[in-house]
Design a protein around this motif. Structure first.
Motif, short mmCIF file in Angstrom:
data_model
loop_
_atom_site.label_atom_id
_atom_site.label_comp_id
_atom_site.label_asym_id
_atom_site.label_seq_id
_atom_site.Cartn_x
_atom_site.Cartn_y
_atom_site.Cartn_z
N PHE A 65 -5.53 2.65 8.40
CA PHE A 65 -5.07 2.23 7.08
C PHE A 65 -3.90 3.12 6.67
CE2 PHE A 65 -5.36 2.46 2.40
CZ PHE A 65 -5.05 1.14 2.14
N ASP A 66 -2.75 2.47 6.38
CA ASP A 66 -1.56 3.26 6.04
C ASP A 66 -1.27 3.25 4.54
OD1 ASP A 66 -0.84 0.65 5.84
OD2 ASP A 66 0.99 0.81 7.00
N GLY A 67 -2.09 2.62 3.72
CA GLY A 67 -1.94 2.67 2.28
C GLY A 67 -1.04 1.61 1.69
N THR A 68 -0.49 0.71 2.49
CA THR A 68 0.36 -0.33 1.93
C THR A 68 -0.49 -1.56 1.64
OG1 THR A 68 0.88 -1.19 4.12
CG2 THR A 68 2.38 0.45 3.19
N THR A 73 4.24 -5.20 0.41
CA THR A 73 5.10 -5.49 1.55
C THR A 73 5.77 -6.85 1.44
OG1 THR A 73 3.18 -6.34 2.74
CG2 THR A 73 3.78 -4.04 3.12
N ASP A 74 5.13 -7.83 0.78
CA ASP A 74 5.68 -9.19 0.73
C ASP A 74 6.56 -9.44 -0.47
OD1 ASP A 74 4.28 -9.64 3.02
OD2 ASP A 74 2.70 -10.82 2.09
N PHE A 75 6.45 -8.67 -1.53
CA PHE A 75 7.19 -8.95 -2.76
C PHE A 75 8.66 -8.59 -2.61
CE2 PHE A 75 8.82 -7.57 -6.91
CZ PHE A 75 8.69 -8.76 -7.59
#
Length: 119
Positions: A65-68, A73-75
């Motif tokens: 898990f990298d916290g994003t 990421t999509d916005f």
């Protein structure tokens, strides 16, 4: 004098069943009998449970898990020009240029009132 004689006694009333009060005759044999009940053949259903043991499930290698988040990421922010106000601001008030010292017109016109205090 006997103490039991002084104790209150419960009186039991006979129970009347409302379903049997107006009954003229008992159920006739075969009253509830239908063709389906008479001709019904009971079926045998084998009981099988579709359950895997814990070891049969595939083991997945989960990524770290990298916290994003998906939203992050999509916005994509859009460059939208902000519209002006539809109604113009009230121009009658105007700015006197004087600093506000905390007195309102209500306070100036009516002043403080003393409340009657009695205890």
């Amino acid at each position: 004098m006997d103490m039991q004689a002084l104790m209150p006694k419960t009186t039991e009333r006979p129970r009347l069943r409302p379903c049997c009060k107006n009954k003229k005759q008992p159920w006739m044999e075969g009253t509830l009998d239908t063709n389906y009940r008479r001709d019904y053949v009971e079926k045998e259903v084998p009981v099988q449970r579709a359950v895997r043991s814990y070891d049969e499930y595939p083991k997945l290698n989960a990524p770290k898990f990298d916290g994003t988040t998906t939203m992050g990421t999509d916005f994509k922010p859009y460059a939208v020009k902000r519209e002006g106000m539809i109604r113009p601001t009230n121009t009658n008030m105007g700015d006197s240029g004087l600093p506000f010292n905390g007195d309102s017109t209500y306070t100036k016109d009516f002043g403080p009132k003393e409340a009657p205090y009695e205890r």
